[in-house]
Enzyme design. Structure first.
Site, PDB file in Angstrom:
ATOM      1  N   ASP A  30       0.859  -1.186   0.000  1.00 13.24           N
ATOM      2  CA  ASP A  30       0.000   0.000   0.000  1.00 13.24           C
ATOM      3  C   ASP A  30       0.890   1.229   0.000  1.00 13.24           C
ATOM      4  O   ASP A  30       1.983   1.206   0.569  1.00 13.24           O
ATOM      5  CB  ASP A  30      -0.917   0.010   1.234  1.00 13.24           C
ATOM      6  N   LYS A  35      -0.710   3.134   7.108  1.00 16.36           N
ATOM      7  CA  LYS A  35      -1.411   1.844   7.076  1.00 16.36           C
ATOM      8  C   LYS A  35      -0.413   0.700   7.132  1.00 16.36           C
ATOM      9  O   LYS A  35      -0.599  -0.279   7.844  1.00 16.36           O
ATOM     10  CB  LYS A  35      -2.195   1.713   5.754  1.00 16.36           C
ATOM     11  N   THR A 122     -13.231  -3.137  -8.803  1.00 13.48           N
ATOM     12  CA  THR A 122     -14.393  -3.072  -9.694  1.00 13.48           C
ATOM     13  C   THR A 122     -14.114  -1.987 -10.729  1.00 13.48           C
ATOM     14  O   THR A 122     -13.990  -0.813 -10.375  1.00 13.48           O
ATOM     15  CB  THR A 122     -15.660  -2.737  -8.883  1.00 13.48           C
ATOM     16  N   LEU A 174     -17.292  -9.992  -2.003  1.00 12.76           N
ATOM     17  CA  LEU A 174     -17.419 -10.008  -0.539  1.00 12.76           C
ATOM     18  C   LEU A 174     -18.260  -8.831  -0.055  1.00 12.76           C
ATOM     19  O   LEU A 174     -18.333  -7.782  -0.702  1.00 12.76           O
ATOM     20  CB  LEU A 174     -16.047 -10.003   0.138  1.00 12.76           C
ATOM     21  N   GLU A 176     -18.916  -6.191   3.192  1.00 17.31           N
ATOM     22  CA  GLU A 176     -18.289  -5.689   4.410  1.00 17.31           C
ATOM     23  C   GLU A 176     -19.065  -6.230   5.602  1.00 17.31           C
ATOM     24  O   GLU A 176     -20.273  -6.403   5.551  1.00 17.31           O
ATOM     25  CB  GLU A 176     -18.266  -4.165   4.409  1.00 17.31           C
ATOM     26  N   LYS A 237     -19.819  -8.236 -12.349  1.00 12.20           N
ATOM     27  CA  LYS A 237     -19.695  -7.510 -11.074  1.00 12.20           C
ATOM     28  C   LYS A 237     -20.720  -6.379 -11.000  1.00 12.20           C
ATOM     29  O   LYS A 237     -21.444  -6.232 -10.016  1.00 12.20           O
ATOM     30  CB  LYS A 237     -18.270  -6.960 -10.952  1.00 12.20           C
ATOM     31  N   PHE A 282     -32.164  -9.947   0.575  1.00 15.72           N
ATOM     32  CA  PHE A 282     -32.196  -8.567   0.054  1.00 15.72           C
ATOM     33  C   PHE A 282     -33.614  -8.061  -0.155  1.00 15.72           C
ATOM     34  O   PHE A 282     -33.912  -7.370  -1.122  1.00 15.72           O
ATOM     35  CB  PHE A 282     -31.323  -8.443  -1.205  1.00 15.72           C
ATOM     36  N   CYS A 293     -20.134   0.515  -2.320  1.00 16.71           N
ATOM     37  CA  CYS A 293     -20.250  -0.175  -3.611  1.00 16.71           C
ATOM     38  C   CYS A 293     -21.538   0.089  -4.376  1.00 16.71           C
ATOM     39  O   CYS A 293     -21.479   0.515  -5.534  1.00 16.71           O
ATOM     40  CB  CYS A 293     -20.079  -1.671  -3.404  1.00 16.71           C
ATOM     41  N   LYS A 353     -23.932  -0.180   7.372  1.00 15.48           N
ATOM     42  CA  LYS A 353     -24.503  -1.471   7.748  1.00 15.48           C
ATOM     43  C   LYS A 353     -23.800  -1.928   9.018  1.00 15.48           C
ATOM     44  O   LYS A 353     -22.772  -1.340   9.381  1.00 15.48           O
ATOM     45  CB  LYS A 353     -24.360  -2.498   6.604  1.00 15.48           C
TER      46      LYS A 353
HETATM   47  N1  LIG Z   1     -15.332  -2.599  -0.053  1.00 20.25           N
HETATM   48  C1  LIG Z   1     -15.961  -3.648  -0.523  1.00 20.25           C
HETATM   49  O1  LIG Z   1     -16.760  -4.272   0.170  1.00 20.25           O
HETATM   50  C2  LIG Z   1     -15.731  -4.131  -1.935  1.00 20.25           C
HETATM   51  C3  LIG Z   1     -16.253  -5.373  -2.329  1.00 20.25           C
HETATM   52  C4  LIG Z   1     -16.050  -5.814  -3.640  1.00 20.25           C
HETATM   53  C5  LIG Z   1     -15.324  -5.027  -4.524  1.00 20.25           C
HETATM   54  N2  LIG Z   1     -14.838  -3.833  -4.116  1.00 20.25           N
HETATM   55  C6  LIG Z   1     -14.006  -3.066  -5.062  1.00 20.25           C
HETATM   56  O2  LIG Z   1     -12.645  -3.287  -4.722  1.00 20.25           O
HETATM   57  C7  LIG Z   1     -11.868  -2.108  -4.922  1.00 20.25           C
HETATM   58  C8  LIG Z   1     -11.196  -1.705  -3.618  1.00 20.25           C
HETATM   59  O3  LIG Z   1     -12.200  -1.354  -2.700  1.00 20.25           O
HETATM   60  P1  LIG Z   1     -11.881  -1.081  -1.154  1.00 20.25           P
HETATM   61  O4  LIG Z   1     -13.166  -0.748  -0.499  1.00 20.25           O
HETATM   62  O5  LIG Z   1     -11.053  -2.193  -0.649  1.00 20.25           O
HETATM   63  O6  LIG Z   1     -10.974   0.235  -1.313  1.00 20.25           O
HETATM   64  P2  LIG Z   1     -10.347   1.170  -0.209  1.00 20.25           P
HETATM   65  O7  LIG Z   1     -10.553   2.542  -0.691  1.00 20.25           O
HETATM   66  O8  LIG Z   1     -10.837   0.759   1.139  1.00 20.25           O
HETATM   67  O9  LIG Z   1      -8.797   0.815  -0.259  1.00 20.25           O
HETATM   68  C9  LIG Z   1      -7.958   1.086  -1.333  1.00 20.25           C
HETATM   69  C10 LIG Z   1      -6.516   1.000  -0.852  1.00 20.25           C
HETATM   70  O10 LIG Z   1      -5.651   1.176  -1.975  1.00 20.25           O
HETATM   71  C11 LIG Z   1      -4.540   1.962  -1.560  1.00 20.25           C
HETATM   72  N3  LIG Z   1      -3.923   2.586  -2.744  1.00 20.25           N
HETATM   73  C12 LIG Z   1      -4.395   3.572  -3.534  1.00 20.25           C
HETATM   74  N4  LIG Z   1      -3.530   3.842  -4.516  1.00 20.25           N
HETATM   75  C13 LIG Z   1      -2.476   3.012  -4.358  1.00 20.25           C
HETATM   76  C14 LIG Z   1      -1.255   2.817  -5.059  1.00 20.25           C
HETATM   77  N5  LIG Z   1      -0.957   3.549  -6.134  1.00 20.25           N
HETATM   78  N6  LIG Z   1      -0.417   1.871  -4.612  1.00 20.25           N
HETATM   79  C15 LIG Z   1      -0.714   1.137  -3.526  1.00 20.25           C
HETATM   80  N7  LIG Z   1      -1.845   1.281  -2.821  1.00 20.25           N
HETATM   81  C16 LIG Z   1      -2.728   2.202  -3.235  1.00 20.25           C
HETATM   82  C17 LIG Z   1      -5.132   2.963  -0.577  1.00 20.25           C
HETATM   83  O11 LIG Z   1      -4.155   3.514   0.265  1.00 20.25           O
HETATM   84  C18 LIG Z   1      -6.133   2.070   0.165  1.00 20.25           C
HETATM   85  O12 LIG Z   1      -5.526   1.453   1.280  1.00 20.25           O
HETATM   86  C19 LIG Z   1     -12.857  -1.069  -5.470  1.00 20.25           C
HETATM   87  O13 LIG Z   1     -12.807  -1.098  -6.862  1.00 20.25           O
HETATM   88  C20 LIG Z   1     -14.198  -1.560  -4.983  1.00 20.25           C
HETATM   89  O14 LIG Z   1     -15.253  -1.157  -5.821  1.00 20.25           O
HETATM   90  C21 LIG Z   1     -14.999  -3.362  -2.835  1.00 20.25           C
HETATM   91  O1  LIG Z   2     -32.252  -6.391   2.285  1.00 19.48           O
HETATM   92  C1  LIG Z   2     -31.397  -5.501   2.319  1.00 19.48           C
HETATM   93  C2  LIG Z   2     -30.011  -5.745   2.133  1.00 19.48           C
HETATM   94  C3  LIG Z   2     -29.137  -4.681   2.163  1.00 19.48           C
HETATM   95  N1  LIG Z   2     -29.590  -3.411   2.356  1.00 19.48           N
HETATM   96  C4  LIG Z   2     -28.638  -2.282   2.317  1.00 19.48           C
HETATM   97  O2  LIG Z   2     -27.847  -2.411   1.153  1.00 19.48           O
HETATM   98  C5  LIG Z   2     -26.548  -1.865   1.358  1.00 19.48           C
HETATM   99  C6  LIG Z   2     -25.480  -2.859   0.943  1.00 19.48           C
HETATM  100  O3  LIG Z   2     -25.510  -3.976   1.811  1.00 19.48           O
HETATM  101  P1  LIG Z   2     -24.607  -5.278   1.563  1.00 19.48           P
HETATM  102  O4  LIG Z   2     -24.802  -5.733   0.180  1.00 19.48           O
HETATM  103  O5  LIG Z   2     -24.896  -6.234   2.636  1.00 19.48           O
HETATM  104  O6  LIG Z   2     -23.150  -4.688   1.828  1.00 19.48           O
HETATM  105  P2  LIG Z   2     -21.849  -4.366   0.941  1.00 19.48           P
HETATM  106  O7  LIG Z   2     -20.709  -4.650   1.819  1.00 19.48           O
HETATM  107  O8  LIG Z   2     -22.004  -3.021   0.337  1.00 19.48           O
HETATM  108  O9  LIG Z   2     -21.826  -5.483  -0.226  1.00 19.48           O
HETATM  109  C7  LIG Z   2     -22.297  -5.245  -1.548  1.00 19.48           C
HETATM  110  O10 LIG Z   2     -21.321  -4.574  -2.308  1.00 19.48           O
HETATM  111  C8  LIG Z   2     -20.053  -5.263  -2.382  1.00 19.48           C
HETATM  112  C9  LIG Z   2     -19.099  -4.354  -3.122  1.00 19.48           C
HETATM  113  O11 LIG Z   2     -19.231  -4.407  -4.498  1.00 19.48           O
HETATM  114  C10 LIG Z   2     -20.266  -6.597  -3.077  1.00 19.48           C
HETATM  115  O12 LIG Z   2     -19.022  -7.265  -3.182  1.00 19.48           O
HETATM  116  C11 LIG Z   2     -21.280  -7.412  -2.297  1.00 19.48           C
HETATM  117  O13 LIG Z   2     -21.537  -8.643  -2.981  1.00 19.48           O
HETATM  118  C12 LIG Z   2     -22.567  -6.615  -2.179  1.00 19.48           C
HETATM  119  O14 LIG Z   2     -23.525  -7.322  -1.376  1.00 19.48           O
HETATM  120  C13 LIG Z   2     -26.492  -1.497   2.849  1.00 19.48           C
HETATM  121  O15 LIG Z   2     -26.720  -0.118   2.991  1.00 19.48           O
HETATM  122  C14 LIG Z   2     -27.631  -2.295   3.459  1.00 19.48           C
HETATM  123  O16 LIG Z   2     -28.172  -1.671   4.607  1.00 19.48           O
HETATM  124  C15 LIG Z   2     -30.943  -3.158   2.543  1.00 19.48           C
HETATM  125  O17 LIG Z   2     -31.361  -2.006   2.707  1.00 19.48           O
HETATM  126  N2  LIG Z   2     -31.805  -4.219   2.511  1.00 19.48           N
END
Ligand SMILES: NC(=O)c1ccc[n+]([C@@H]2O[C@H](COP(=O)([O-])OP(=O)(O)OC[C@H]3O[C@@H](n4cnc5c(N)ncnc54)[C@H](O)[C@@H]3O)[C@@H](O)[C@H]2O)c1
Ligand SMILES: O=c1ccn([C@@H]2O[C@H](COP(=O)(O)OP(=O)(O)O[C@H]3O[C@H](CO)[C@@H](O)[C@H](O)[C@H]3O)[C@@H](O)[C@H]2O)c(=O)[nH]1
Length: 463
Positions: A30, A35, A122, A174, A176, A237, A282, A293, A353
């Site tokens: 990172d 961090k 993404t 995944l 959160e 996605k 959902f 997301c 959430k």
């Molecule tokens: N948060 C989720 O639940 C979730 C789930 C599925 C997919 N995604 C996707 O995954 C990606 C990452 O999401 P996130 O929530 O983990 O992001 P985040 O913003 O929490 O973390 C990104 C990290 O990348 C680091 N970073 C930025 N530029 C960098 C560089 N040049 N070199 C090294 N490190 C660098 C930042 O310091 C930070 O720690 C996004 O595209 C998001 O849409 C997120």
């Molecule tokens: O029945 C439901 C389910 C969820 N939510 C809301 O929807 C949002 C998203 O919830 P959830 O999907 O559980 O959390 P995320 O961590 O944002 O996960 C979504 O977004 C991620 C990032 O792309 C994906 O990887 C996951 O598959 C997708 O579920 C939150 O505000 C929840 O409160 C509702 O209001 N009603």
């Protein structure tokens, strides 16, 4: 296998720690030094159930390292994950500048054996090919710097950089709050790309997860692995998130009609969810979807469609239903208290959430802003944010240290986040501490009868 994960946010850190836990040799990179320092000391920079334990076990087994040294990471990994953020630009488009910086950095440092570059972020459809181009640009840049001094002809003097690589799209699903569980128990793994060698390496990487060796239920059949082209993987996605967000907007719309006709949306959701074609997940009505997301990914897909001259009407409707839904608690507060100016409103929960410390696009933020605009005083209690305090840069809200302090002198409470802890609070005591015991249950989480017995005027969403 040797893995490098670049970007240690929710996705990168969970992916890195889980891959190390199942036996791979992982380096997490990172560019945020703070961090990296924290992670090196064994601490997780984010709150995610089970993550600290997994990190610790990987550190103890020597399977994980943390660093800000990108060249070292690129040299280490046979598989290089790009897992940096792709936040929304003001017009809804995905901001891919961090992905671009990392892809260029990888190119500038590639030299050696074959590498698989994996897009786990993404990213807009078409990004797989674009990343390939940026990596090649990076390689060309580096090559220029390697021309020996005094070299007259580029062709003559150019040294060889051995840089064979393929790009694979491996979107992450995944959630959160259950990210570690989801990583070990995925519904599917999607791999997009056209290189047999790269896809083969990705399958080897995920084999223990596919075979459910770390799953909660190891007797289940293997995890389905969908191998497809880059663009389809990228689209899967966005389509998955857009579908889930639309499903929630749908039930929220039904809830609003329930409110008017006197039906109970929780019963309706149960009734329609029993239809296996619909499914019961959902369908929880409430104050709308948020988080890092859904909002950004639905907007990005609408934007992509727009770029191709197609108006994504259904997705636009899902967004506008959600925008209206985020104000539903305000509407219900006005119905109960009439004038909000000078009143004190307490928010139970701030994060988008439960089981996360993430406030990105949390419905609570809009509520705080709107309540402030209308002259109300806003207090809040959140099991995580109340501990970490103002590090989150919240303004316009007084963060209390417990639920009873929150209730004290409030004119109404709004349950914003359905933290499990909120099911066992002493609501009788809280009601007595309030000026007016009004409970707006923004998640239909509480039992209306229990609330009425505790002395509250209970208002749910569509029930
Ligand atoms: N948060 C989720 O639940 C979730 C789930 C599925 C997919 N995604 C996707 O995954 C990606 C990452 O999401 P996130 O929530 O983990 O992001 P985040 O913003 O929490 O973390 C990104 C990290 O990348 C680091 N970073 C930025 N530029 C960098 C560089 N040049 N070199 C090294 N490190 C660098 C930042 O310091 C930070 O720690 C996004 O595209 C998001 O849409 C997120
Ligand atoms: O029945 C439901 C389910 C969820 N939510 C809301 O929807 C949002 C998203 O919830 P959830 O999907 O559980 O959390 P995320 O961590 O944002 O996960 C979504 O977004 C991620 C990032 O792309 C994906 O990887 C996951 O598959 C997708 O579920 C939150 O505000 C929840 O409160 C509702 O209001 N009603």
């Amino acid at each position: 296998m040797r893995v490098c994960v670049i970007g240690t946010g929710y996705v990168g850190l969970v992916t890195g720690a889980c891959l190390a836990h199942i036996g791979h040799d992982v380096i997490c990179i990172d560019n945020n030094e703070e961090k990296v320092k924290l992670m090196k000391s064994g601490q997780s920079p984010i709150f995610e159930p089970g993550l600290s334990e997994i990190m610790q076990s990987a550190i103890n087994s020597g399977n994980i390292q943390f660093s800000s040294d990108l060249p070292a990471g690129v040299a280490h990994g046979e598989i290089l994950f790009i897992a940096v953020g792709t936040p929304p630009l003001p017009n809804g488009e995905s901001d891919t500048r961090y992905v671009e910086a990392v892809a260029r950095g990888i190119g500038e440092n590639l030299n050696g054996g074959y590498k698989v570059i994996v897009n786990k972020s993404t990213v807009p459809i078409g990004s797989g090919d674009w990343v390939r181009m940026i990596v090649l640009d990076g390689i060309a840049e580096r090559q220029k710097t390697l021309i020996p001094a005094g070299g007259s002809s580029v062709e003559e003097k150019l040294p060889e950089i051995s840089a064979q690589f393929d790009v694979v799209s491996n979107p992450e699903f995944l959630r959160e709050g259950s990210a570690v569980y989801d990583t070990f128990n995925p519904d599917r793994i999607v791999l997009g790309g056209n290189s047999l060698q790269a896809i083969g390496m990705m399958k080897d990487l995920y084999a223990p997860i596919v075979e459910r060796k770390f799953a909660a239920d190891q007797s289940l059949p293997p995890v389905p692995v969908l191998v497809t082209d880059l663009s389809s993987a990228e689209m899967i996605k966005y389509a998955a998130n857009a579908f889930l967000a639309t499903k929630i907007s749908f039930i929220n719309e039904v809830a609003n009609i329930c409110d008017r006709v006197g039906a109970d949306v929780t019963q309706v959701a149960k009734g329609i969810g029993l239809d296996s074609r619909i499914g019961n997940k959902f369908l929880q009505a409430g104050i709308g979807w948020g988080g890092s997301c859904f909002p950004k990914d639905v907007s990005a897909l609408i934007h992509t469609a727009d770029d191709y001259g197609y108006e994504a009407q259904l997705m636009k409707a899902a967004v506008s239903v959600n925008e209206r839904q985020r104000l539903i608690a305000l509407e219900k507060l006005q119905q109960a208290l009439k004038i909000l100016k000078g009143k004190t409103v307490g928010l139970l929960g701030l994060t988008f959430k439960p089981d996360t410390d993430d406030l990105r696009d949390a419905p609570a933020l809009i509520l705080i802003e709107q309540l402030n605009r209308l002259g109300a005083k806003v207090k809040a209690y959140d099991p995580i944010i109340s501990q970490t305090g103002m590090r989150h840069g919240l303004s316009g809200v007084l963060v209390e240290t417990d639920a009873e302090r929150l209730a004290d002198s409030c004119d109404a409470l709004v349950l914003v986040t359905e933290w499990q802890q909120f099911s066992t609070l002493d609501y009788g005591k809280m009601a007595k501490l309030m000026n007016h015991a009004v409970m707006i249950d923004g998640r239909n989480f509480l039992d209306p009868e229990v609330m009425v017995r505790a002395g509250f005027q209970y208002v749910g969403v569509g029930r």
